[in-house]
Motif scaffolding. Structure first.
Motif, mmCIF file in Angstrom:
data_model
loop_
_atom_site.group_PDB
_atom_site.id
_atom_site.type_symbol
_atom_site.label_atom_id
_atom_site.label_comp_id
_atom_site.label_asym_id
_atom_site.label_seq_id
_atom_site.Cartn_x
_atom_site.Cartn_y
_atom_site.Cartn_z
ATOM 1 N N VAL A 210 39.753 34.257 23.275
ATOM 2 C CA VAL A 210 40.950 33.833 23.990
ATOM 3 C C VAL A 210 41.667 35.036 24.589
ATOM 4 C CG1 VAL A 210 43.284 32.911 23.657
ATOM 5 C CG2 VAL A 210 41.318 31.664 22.764
ATOM 6 N N LEU A 211 41.790 36.095 23.808
ATOM 7 C CA LEU A 211 42.474 37.288 24.299
ATOM 8 C C LEU A 211 41.677 37.990 25.398
ATOM 9 C CD1 LEU A 211 43.732 38.689 20.869
ATOM 10 C CD2 LEU A 211 45.141 37.706 22.691
ATOM 11 N N LEU A 212 40.352 38.029 25.247
ATOM 12 C CA LEU A 212 39.532 38.756 26.207
ATOM 13 C C LEU A 212 39.309 37.990 27.514
ATOM 14 C CD1 LEU A 212 36.762 40.387 23.957
ATOM 15 C CD2 LEU A 212 38.882 41.380 24.816
ATOM 16 N N VAL A 213 39.532 36.687 27.503
ATOM 17 C CA VAL A 213 39.293 35.920 28.720
ATOM 18 C C VAL A 213 40.427 36.095 29.728
ATOM 19 C CG1 VAL A 213 40.423 33.689 28.241
ATOM 20 C CG2 VAL A 213 38.239 33.740 29.450
ATOM 21 N N VAL A 214 41.596 36.524 29.269
ATOM 22 C CA VAL A 214 42.738 36.672 30.180
ATOM 23 C C VAL A 214 42.473 37.729 31.255
ATOM 24 C CG1 VAL A 214 45.191 37.246 30.366
ATOM 25 C CG2 VAL A 214 44.384 35.799 28.496
ATOM 26 N N PRO A 215 41.984 38.932 30.897
ATOM 27 C CA PRO A 215 41.644 39.885 31.971
ATOM 28 C C PRO A 215 40.589 39.342 32.931
ATOM 29 C CG PRO A 215 41.719 40.994 29.852
ATOM 30 C CD PRO A 215 41.818 39.537 29.561
ATOM 31 N N GLN A 216 39.594 38.636 32.390
ATOM 32 C CA GLN A 216 38.533 38.091 33.247
ATOM 33 C C GLN A 216 39.089 37.131 34.282
ATOM 34 O OE1 GLN A 216 35.418 36.042 31.106
ATOM 35 N NE2 GLN A 216 34.956 34.764 32.882
ATOM 36 N N PHE A 217 39.912 36.188 33.853
ATOM 37 C CA PHE A 217 40.432 35.194 34.787
ATOM 38 C C PHE A 217 41.553 35.748 35.651
ATOM 39 C CE2 PHE A 217 37.812 32.222 32.651
ATOM 40 C CZ PHE A 217 37.661 31.150 33.535
ATOM 41 N N THR A 218 42.221 36.781 35.189
ATOM 42 C CA THR A 218 43.207 37.444 36.045
ATOM 43 C C THR A 218 42.530 37.998 37.290
ATOM 44 O OG1 THR A 218 44.656 38.027 34.191
ATOM 45 C CG2 THR A 218 44.842 39.358 36.191
ATOM 46 N N LEU A 219 41.370 38.620 37.107
ATOM 47 C CA LEU A 219 40.667 39.211 38.243
ATOM 48 C C LEU A 219 39.970 38.152 39.099
ATOM 49 C CD1 LEU A 219 39.160 42.434 36.626
ATOM 50 C CD2 LEU A 219 41.302 42.141 37.880
ATOM 51 N N SER A 220 39.385 37.130 38.473
ATOM 52 C CA SER A 220 38.708 36.107 39.274
ATOM 53 C C SER A 220 39.702 35.253 40.047
ATOM 54 C CB SER A 220 37.834 35.223 38.384
ATOM 55 O OG SER A 220 38.613 34.492 37.466
ATOM 56 N N THR A 221 40.934 35.104 39.515
ATOM 57 C CA THR A 221 41.948 34.295 40.197
ATOM 58 C C THR A 221 42.717 35.097 41.225
ATOM 59 O OG1 THR A 221 42.215 32.932 38.203
ATOM 60 C CG2 THR A 221 43.960 32.806 39.847
ATOM 61 N N TYR A 222 43.086 36.333 40.886
ATOM 62 C CA TYR A 222 43.979 37.095 41.757
ATOM 63 C C TYR A 222 43.361 38.357 42.345
ATOM 64 C CZ TYR A 222 47.645 33.990 40.196
ATOM 65 O OH TYR A 222 48.407 32.874 39.959
ATOM 66 N N GLY A 223 42.076 38.598 42.076
ATOM 67 C CA GLY A 223 41.443 39.771 42.678
ATOM 68 C C GLY A 223 41.448 39.703 44.189
ATOM 69 N N LEU A 224 41.140 38.528 44.731
ATOM 70 C CA LEU A 224 41.138 38.363 46.183
ATOM 71 C C LEU A 224 42.545 38.544 46.747
ATOM 72 C CD1 LEU A 224 39.166 35.862 48.293
ATOM 73 C CD2 LEU A 224 41.644 35.828 48.508
ATOM 74 N N VAL A 225 43.544 37.954 46.091
ATOM 75 C CA VAL A 225 44.932 38.072 46.560
ATOM 76 C C VAL A 225 45.389 39.522 46.511
ATOM 77 C CG1 VAL A 225 47.301 37.284 46.180
ATOM 78 C CG2 VAL A 225 45.379 35.745 45.717
ATOM 79 N N TRP A 226 44.982 40.252 45.463
ATOM 80 C CA TRP A 226 45.346 41.661 45.338
ATOM 81 C C TRP A 226 44.775 42.474 46.496
ATOM 82 C CZ3 TRP A 226 42.247 45.957 43.069
ATOM 83 C CH2 TRP A 226 42.998 47.108 42.878
ATOM 84 N N LEU A 227 43.516 42.233 46.811
ATOM 85 C CA LEU A 227 42.884 42.965 47.910
ATOM 86 C C LEU A 227 43.542 42.642 49.247
ATOM 87 C CD1 LEU A 227 39.123 42.641 46.915
ATOM 88 C CD2 LEU A 227 40.512 44.719 46.850
ATOM 89 N N VAL A 228 43.857 41.361 49.464
ATOM 90 C CA VAL A 228 44.526 40.977 50.712
ATOM 91 C C VAL A 228 45.873 41.686 50.825
ATOM 92 C CG1 VAL A 228 45.596 39.053 51.957
ATOM 93 C CG2 VAL A 228 43.343 38.759 50.925
#
Length: 382
Positions: A210-228
């Motif tokens: 549960v704790l380790l999945v948060v970084p994973q989904f943070t990047l898969s959800t907002y990685g594109l938005v961060w780059l934009v």
């Protein structure tokens, strides 16, 4: 069995990953950031609602029926999304349903791997199976943003529909349930043994995941938005996110093979947790300092933060045993997707208030919290 399991899971992941990649389109249409995050979380909420139930059904009727039947239902959910593409509320409900139906492949495809591969090859096999998620995200990242921007949401949903429909047929024909020793022995004691009552091992692995999945989904959800936000175009950012997920898929295979050689799942899991904290901290520094190599760091961070899944998944299946692995894997995924469901609106709200750097730094603390929870030794029914 492994190939069909990977393909089935990748198709389901493609469907549930699509909403997160629609965020730039929704923001451009005037949707608030937190609302767009909730929309992106709709499929993972659906997964949380049904994962344990699908696991219990798999324990009773087998993998073949659950995978093929679940894919058929997911195909219908994609059709519903296509019909309701003009209404964000109805579209979100359709993606919620898609998450509920695609949950079938999560526990069932994992059981196929556990059932057909011996323990000494299972880490590698499960690593290959676990690459299905980043492969699905990769496929979504390189198709959904581009097709949505150029032709609209309905066109972006054609590929998920085709893949789910085709794989429904292939899995119905090609998947065979693995042999179950406990059933053939007919011993009630094997069935009655509840691994959650005999040891805290499974609960600890669930908590770590549960704790380790948060970084994973943070990047898969907002990685594109961060780059934009850093000046990338949406199609280019989508391609990079897709490439990073593909690299992560290969990384899962290597980590799985590493665990086979080491003869341990929890030892490598502990090291992956440390690495996840480091890479999220580095991303926070990249955002603050505006370093020009943001793309490289995102690829590395994405690869590291997805590496724990196969280790934990294999560990849970081995500790639960054949009579409980469906429910245990369903519980494992439920905890992960419950956390993932909170990532969309939760991290979205953090970014809206604090920005990406502070949000990445907060997320980096979670893998450190997981370290003392990782079990010291493996458990297995083999």
């Amino acid at each position: 069995m492994l190939g069909l399991g990977v393909a089935a899971q990748a198709a389901g992941t493609l469907v549930v990953s699509a909403p997160a990649l629609l965020i730039p389109h929704l923001l451009a249409g005037g949707m608030p950031f937190a609302s767009a995050g909730l929309f992106a979380a709709a499929p993972t909420i659906g997964l949380v609602l049904t994962l344990i139930a699908w696991g219990a059904v798999t324990d009773r009727v087998g993998e073949h029926v659950v995978i093929a039947g679940g894919l058929a239902l997911t195909t219908l959910a994609v059709v519903a999304a296509w019909v309701s593409a003009g209404d964000p509320l109805l579209l979100g409900i359709a993606f919620l349903a898609a998450g509920m139906t695609s949950a079938s492949t999560n526990a069932a495809s994992g059981r196929v791997v556990v059932g057909w591969f011996p323990k000494e090859r299972r880490g590698l096999a499960m690593g290959i199976r676990q690459m299905s998620q980043p492969l699905g995200v990769t496929l979504a990242a390189v198709t959904v943003p581009v097709l949505t921007e150029t032709h609209g949401i309905r066109t972006a949903l054609v590929l998920p529909f085709v893949l789910c429909a085709v794989l429904t047929v292939l899995c119905a024909v090609g998947i065979t349930d693995p042999p179950r020793a406990a059933r053939s022995e007919g011993t009630s004691t094997v069935r009655a043994a509840n691994p959650y009552r005999t040891s805290g091992f499974l609960w600890r692995v669930h908590a770590v995941s549960v704790l380790l999945v948060v970084p994973q989904f943070t990047l898969s959800t907002y990685g594109l938005v961060w780059l934009v936000g850093l000046g990338w175009s949406t199609p280019a950012a989508g391609l990079l996110v897709g490439a990073s997920q593909f690299v992560g898929a290969v990384g899962r295979i290597l980590v799985g093979a590493w665990s086979d050689r080491a003869g341990s799942r929890v030892g490598p899991l502990r090291l992956v947790a440390v690495a996840a904290a480091v890479v999220m901290g580095v991303l926070a520094l990249v955002d603050v300092s505006h370093w020009g190599a943001a793309a490289v760091f995102l690829v590395v961070a994405t690869s590291v933060t997805v590496a724990d899944n196969g280790l934990a998944y294999t560990s849970v299946a081995e500790a639960a045993g054949p009579s409980w692995s469906g429910r245990a894997l369903g519980t494992q995924n439920t905890g992960q997707f419950l956390a993932a469901s909170a990532v969309g609106p939760g991290v979205g709200a953090l970014v809206g208030v604090l920005g990406f750097a502070a949000s990445f730094a907060i997320v980096a603390a979670l893998p450190l919290l997981a370290l003392p929870i990782v079990p010291h030794a493996d458990r297995s029914h083999d």
